[in-house]
Design an enzyme around this catalytic site. Sequence first.
Site, short mmCIF file in Angstrom:
data_model
loop_
_atom_site.label_atom_id
_atom_site.label_comp_id
_atom_site.label_asym_id
_atom_site.label_seq_id
_atom_site.Cartn_x
_atom_site.Cartn_y
_atom_site.Cartn_z
N HIS A 11 -86.35 -36.13 21.86
CA HIS A 11 -85.50 -36.77 22.87
C HIS A 11 -85.78 -38.27 22.93
CE1 HIS A 11 -84.69 -37.68 27.29
NE2 HIS A 11 -83.51 -37.30 26.82
N GLU A 38 -82.63 -37.05 19.08
CA GLU A 38 -81.54 -37.33 20.01
C GLU A 38 -81.64 -38.79 20.39
OE1 GLU A 38 -79.86 -37.91 24.11
OE2 GLU A 38 -81.91 -38.20 23.39
N ASP A 40 -79.21 -42.38 22.24
CA ASP A 40 -78.09 -42.82 23.07
C ASP A 40 -77.52 -44.11 22.50
OD1 ASP A 40 -78.74 -41.00 25.58
OD2 ASP A 40 -80.61 -41.96 24.98
N HIS A 53 -80.65 -45.94 26.35
CA HIS A 53 -80.15 -44.92 27.27
C HIS A 53 -79.39 -45.52 28.46
CE1 HIS A 53 -80.35 -42.20 30.77
NE2 HIS A 53 -80.09 -41.26 29.87
N GLU A 112 -75.68 -39.39 21.40
CA GLU A 112 -75.03 -39.33 22.71
C GLU A 112 -74.28 -40.64 22.95
OE1 GLU A 112 -75.86 -39.17 27.49
OE2 GLU A 112 -77.42 -38.39 26.15
#
Length: 262
Positions: A11, A38, A40, A53, A112
Amino acid sequence: MDQEKTKVWAHRGASGYAPENTLDAFQKAVEMGADGIELDVQMTKDGELVVIHDETIDRVSNGKGWVKDYTYEELKKFNFNKTHLEYTKEEIPTLEQVYRLIKPTNLTINVEIKTGIVFYPGIEERVLELTERLGMKERVIYSSFNHYTIRKIKELDPQAKTGMLYEDGIIDAVDYACDVVKADALHPAGYNVFYPGFLERCRERKRLLHVWTINEEKHMRMLCEAGVDALITNYPDIAKKIRDEYRFGELQPELVQRILQS
């Protein structure tokens, strides 16, 4: 949810150990043997795709303000080490830099797209173009809390793999993901997995299940036992060790209670 073992995705990289969403965090995820990462993505004032993020830089850097109000060159002047001060200097990475770092590996990349607060016109096209240009299309899954963005990705490229991010209590979440959002996977907060009938419905409709953000060992155990497709965590090394201890896909109510009480 028919694979042999749950995948472990790091993450924002291995963000339990290195500044989140930095090249060092992603490199550490590779070194720890994560199955994927993962991240952003947002867009700068001059249209660069950057990996961060929050919509502002305050929490993770020594600067202040909105990502959208800075050029990429301006953002590079700040130090993005604030979540792990033992790292002395961290630049905000571009999505292209992360792709190039991960490309020699076999890791999956969950991108994301952060369009929940700032809409970033054209970001979907830019992300798809970069992914195609770098030959990463088969390695990337796109997710977003903005379900218009997920649907747009599918409209632009029907072959793109997408995941519907959500947090709380959507009624008939699996059918909504399939029929409205047209997503290939569901990306719920971990506790949603235990809604009555949810796992069974995912299997019936053949949708992958990638669950976030799982940092407590007892929760890692439950989700590995449930056989979710991917577990997204700040601690990929711990999750991998736990994952390898469990049988999969047969989560029983009594086991849930036993783990929660442990």
